[in-house]
Design a protein around this motif. Sequence first.
Motif, PDB file in Angstrom:
ATOM      1  N   CYS A  51       0.805  -1.220   0.000  1.00 34.35           N
ATOM      2  CA  CYS A  51       0.000   0.000   0.000  1.00 34.35           C
ATOM      3  C   CYS A  51       0.841   1.276   0.000  1.00 34.35           C
ATOM      4  O   CYS A  51       0.515   2.240  -0.686  1.00 34.35           O
ATOM      5  CB  CYS A  51      -0.931   0.018   1.206  1.00 34.35           C
ATOM      6  SG  CYS A  51      -2.163  -1.294   1.162  1.00 34.35           S
ATOM      7  N   ASN A  63      -3.634   5.638  -0.303  1.00 36.33           N
ATOM      8  CA  ASN A  63      -2.733   5.278   0.791  1.00 36.33           C
ATOM      9  C   ASN A  63      -1.726   6.404   0.994  1.00 36.33           C
ATOM     10  O   ASN A  63      -0.996   6.745   0.073  1.00 36.33           O
ATOM     11  CB  ASN A  63      -1.989   3.985   0.462  1.00 36.33           C
ATOM     12  CG  ASN A  63      -2.946   2.871   0.082  1.00 36.33           C
ATOM     13  OD1 ASN A  63      -3.915   2.626   0.764  1.00 36.33           O
ATOM     14  ND2 ASN A  63      -2.677   2.225  -1.035  1.00 36.33           N
ATOM     15  N   ASN A 100      -8.411   4.681   1.442  1.00 38.94           N
ATOM     16  CA  ASN A 100      -8.280   3.233   1.499  1.00 38.94           C
ATOM     17  C   ASN A 100      -8.256   2.772   2.955  1.00 38.94           C
ATOM     18  O   ASN A 100      -7.648   3.404   3.813  1.00 38.94           O
ATOM     19  CB  ASN A 100      -7.006   2.773   0.786  1.00 38.94           C
ATOM     20  CG  ASN A 100      -7.111   1.358   0.274  1.00 38.94           C
ATOM     21  OD1 ASN A 100      -8.164   0.735   0.326  1.00 38.94           O
ATOM     22  ND2 ASN A 100      -6.012   0.847  -0.238  1.00 38.94           N
ATOM     23  N   MET A 102      -7.085   0.855   6.107  1.00 36.21           N
ATOM     24  CA  MET A 102      -5.866   0.225   6.594  1.00 36.21           C
ATOM     25  C   MET A 102      -6.272  -0.719   7.710  1.00 36.21           C
ATOM     26  O   MET A 102      -6.858  -0.293   8.710  1.00 36.21           O
ATOM     27  CB  MET A 102      -4.873   1.254   7.130  1.00 36.21           C
ATOM     28  CG  MET A 102      -3.619   0.605   7.684  1.00 36.21           C
ATOM     29  SD  MET A 102      -2.429   1.817   8.272  1.00 36.21           S
ATOM     30  CE  MET A 102      -1.501   0.803   9.403  1.00 36.21           C
TER      31      MET A 102
END
Length: 145
Positions: A51, A63, A100, A102
């Motif tokens: 990422c 990211n 995104n 995580m």
Amino acid sequence: MKKCLIIICFIFSCVQLIAQVKTKPKTHPGSTLPATAVSGKAIYDKYCLTCHQADGGGVPNMNPPLIKTSYVLGDKSRLIKVVLNGFAESVDIDGESYSNVMPAHDFLKDQEIAAVLTYVRKNFTNKAPAISSSQVKAVRATNKK
């Protein structure tokens, strides 16, 4: 006699070289980090690289980069919590939005989290102090998701 002297000098040189190698801290190839930090790179390569990329540059709007951001260089506790808890929603970092998800990496041991965060804080042109496993342990103990 001359051959014996040459052989003795050669052996002495080899012994000195071996002694230097044993006392000099080993470094990871292509890095000036001691071998103890290699585990941080190995953890980064396994869990973070996909990422955040090999150069720490991240992926725009997805990211975040790990290069000189307030999250990486700032408050150690906040950074440790990011690894422990992950992010489930969009986050703004230094004026940029990243969306995104995580995942939490709370399965990593305190020493592993300290190693990977120290690796990140000392690489990708970052020059921040290390994070210790005792700091991770303290944050984990008081961490509320």
